[in-house]
Design an enzyme around this catalytic site. Structure first.
Site, PDB file in Angstrom:
ATOM      1  CG  HIS A  65     -23.240   2.979 -49.178  1.00 60.52           C
ATOM      2  ND1 HIS A  65     -23.287   2.543 -50.409  1.00 60.52           N
ATOM      3  CD2 HIS A  65     -23.693   2.026 -48.222  1.00 60.52           C
ATOM      4  CE1 HIS A  65     -23.960   1.432 -50.380  1.00 60.52           C
ATOM      5  NE2 HIS A  65     -24.219   1.077 -48.918  1.00 60.52           N
ATOM      6  CG  LEU A  66     -16.224   6.113 -48.473  1.00 61.72           C
ATOM      7  CD1 LEU A  66     -14.727   5.872 -49.039  1.00 61.72           C
ATOM      8  CD2 LEU A  66     -16.192   6.472 -47.274  1.00 61.72           C
ATOM      9  NE  ARG A  67     -24.411   7.819 -49.266  1.00 65.54           N
ATOM     10  CZ  ARG A  67     -25.340   6.844 -49.497  1.00 65.54           C
ATOM     11  NH1 ARG A  67     -25.497   5.943 -50.625  1.00 65.54           N
ATOM     12  NH2 ARG A  67     -26.026   6.552 -48.517  1.00 65.54           N
ATOM     13  CG  ASN A  97     -24.861   2.941 -53.791  1.00 67.83           C
ATOM     14  OD1 ASN A  97     -23.653   2.871 -53.187  1.00 67.83           O
ATOM     15  ND2 ASN A  97     -25.836   2.922 -52.841  1.00 67.83           N
ATOM     16  CG  ASP A 155     -24.601  -2.474 -51.633  1.00 61.02           C
ATOM     17  OD1 ASP A 155     -25.716  -3.097 -51.396  1.00 61.02           O
ATOM     18  OD2 ASP A 155     -24.352  -1.284 -50.902  1.00 61.02           O
ATOM     19  CG  HIS A 235     -26.876  -5.730 -46.788  1.00 64.65           C
ATOM     20  ND1 HIS A 235     -27.570  -6.333 -47.572  1.00 64.65           N
ATOM     21  CD2 HIS A 235     -26.669  -4.433 -47.373  1.00 64.65           C
ATOM     22  CE1 HIS A 235     -27.807  -5.587 -48.748  1.00 64.65           C
ATOM     23  NE2 HIS A 235     -27.038  -4.520 -48.577  1.00 64.65           N
ATOM     24  CG  ASP A 308     -25.315  -0.866 -45.648  1.00 66.67           C
ATOM     25  OD1 ASP A 308     -24.780  -0.154 -46.476  1.00 66.67           O
ATOM     26  OD2 ASP A 308     -26.615  -1.602 -45.804  1.00 66.67           O
ATOM     27  N   GLY A 327     -31.472   3.716 -44.856  1.00 60.82           N
ATOM     28  CA  GLY A 327     -29.997   3.640 -44.565  1.00 60.82           C
ATOM     29  C   GLY A 327     -29.437   4.495 -43.400  1.00 60.82           C
TER      30      GLY A 327
END
Ligand SMILES: [Zn+2]
Length: 445
Positions: A65-67, A97, A155, A235, A308, A327
């Site tokens: 997740h690079l956000r 996401n 995801d 996952h 993840d 997370g």
């Protein structure tokens, strides 16, 4: 910043070259000329001393997740991909996401362009299955794929509606697209903050029923059987879920699976202190599930290891175990944790008769980070081969180091591994003419 240098000619000297693509494993020098692996370097080469190090194809992580866009307080493409490189990865697939979700060709192109600009590693965005990840209308798979989407996933959540998921499978089948599912029925998991079991009962914390993961995999395998679309379980974390994938593979269905580094080493006992950095979805499971994850890798049921990587701000995690977002970050500890789980540690219980220590070796471990994920995404893994563009990772397999989150390149400090002593660590990546080294800088000769 990572120590980054450029060179027209490079020699990586004296390392143990392990390449799962070619099966090579031996001490050999690797010459790089103008960014391409060569028989010999031209003229005055920059010499990187790799004595005692492993030299392998660039590692891949297909679940991070690079956000960005929208959540730069947690991570940016710049900090996230710096953490990617610091962790030894040269390729990542990033999840949709974000805010907005990665659900239009424009935002897919923006992520790719931004990652190119920063240029720490290759980034392949995963597009959303449904618009806004709301689980209702499908996105335009064809346009997203054309824009560069590596796969499709909602995801963060799973696609719960049966009819919507069925249409997703049908559309993916027509386009030969890959569906990646975050397997969780919230109707079953709702309110749970950790695995439902002995430990959650003892701690008096709301438990999350593992059926929420298994039931969705069951439904999806059935849809895969009917439509033939490629399906990947994100996952995976329970013994039963792994057994379902094992059965699907035996049947010859195009089903693959990944496991997170943390699910290979931590059990739900780690939640005993109610530390928010042990809260994640899927949650940490009991020992039998951890063993099943390791076995699943060893027998090929699980194709690859992922992190993840899910950065959150300190303020968000300070909300306490019940309220904090789920997370943890994982990129910069991945190699060390995976090696600890699969090579260094005595198995939790004997996996084979007569077995004492360790369950895998380095060539196997590297395959779970290179050819394994490449197979899932149907991409070519990098190869340490003359004529190939240089795409390499250097790993120090046996220098103990202590995990100190304040040294992370990621903005996220949310790790349950603070203070752990690990023995393996990535120390450098080479992409083309560019070398990125962790401080303390790997020796030059
Ligand atoms: Zn997920």
């Amino acid at each position: 910043m990572l120590n980054t240098t450029h060179h027209d000619a490079i020699v990586v000297r004296g390392g143990r070259v392990i390449d799962p693509t070619t099966g090579r494993d031996g001490i050999v020098d690797v010459a790089i000329d103008d960014g391409v692996i060569a028989q010999e370097p031209h003229g005055n080469a920059f010499v990187l001393d790799a004595t005692g190090l492993i030299v392998c194809p660039g590692l891949m992580d297909i679940h991070v997740h690079l956000r960005e866009p929208g959540q730069a307080h947690k991570e940016t493409i710049e900090t996230g991909t710096a953490a990617v490189a610091a962790g030894g990865f040269t390729f990542v697939a990033c999840m949709p996401n974000t805010q907005p979700a990665l659900d239009t060709p424009d935002v897919i192109r923006w992520v790719i362009a931004r990652a190119d600009e920063v240029n720490h590693c290759a980034v392949a965005p995963v597009a959303a299955i449904t618009q806004g990840r709301r689980g209702r209308e499908l996105t335009d798979f064809a346009a997203l794929k054309a824009a560069g989407a590596a796969a499709f996933s909602d995801d963060g959540t799973g696609v719960e509606d049966d009819a919507v998921m069925r249409s997703a499978f049908e559309r993916a089948s027509k386009l030969d697209a890959l569906l990646i599912q975050h397997c969780e029925y919230r109707a079953i998991s709702a309110g749970g903050v950790m695995h439902l079991g002995e430990v959650s009962r003892r701690l008096g914390l709301p438990g999350l029923d593992p059926r929420s993961e298994e039931a969705m995999i069951e439904r999806d395998i059935d849809l895969c059987r009917r439509t033939g679309a490629r399906y990947h379980v994100a996952h995976i974390s329970t013994a039963k879920a792994i057994e379902l994938v094992r059965g699907a593979k035996r049947e010859g269905l195009p089903v693959t699976a990944e496991v997170c580094t943390h699910h290979l080493v931590l059990t739900d006992e780690a939640c005993s202190e109610a530390d928010p950095d042990t809260k994640m979805h899927p949650p940490l499971r009991p020992q039998a599930d951890v063993e099943a994850c390791r076995r699943g890798l060893l027998d090929g049921t699980i194709d690859c290891i992922v992190t993840d990587h899910a950065p959150h701000s300190a303020e968000e995690k300070a909300a306490g175990f019940l309220k904090a977002p789920a997370g943890i970050v994982g990129l910069e500890t991945a190699v060390g944790i995976a090696a600890r789980a699969m090579i260094d540690d005595p198995p939790l219980s004997p996996l084979c008769k007569g077995e004492r220590r360790g369950v895998a070796d380095w060539p196997q471990l590297i395959a779970w980070f290179t050819t394994g994920p490449a197979r899932v995404l149907r991409r070519r893994a990098a190869a340490v081969d003359v004529g190939a563009r240089a795409d390499l990772t250097l790993i120090d397999p046996r220098s103990p180091w202590v995990v100190n989150p304040s040294e992370f390149y990621s903005k996220g400090r949310n790790t349950p591994f603070e203070g752990w002593t690990l023995t393996a660590r990535s120390v450098a990546t080479i992409r083309g003419r560019r070398i990125r080294r962790l401080a303390p800088v790997v020796g030059t000769a």
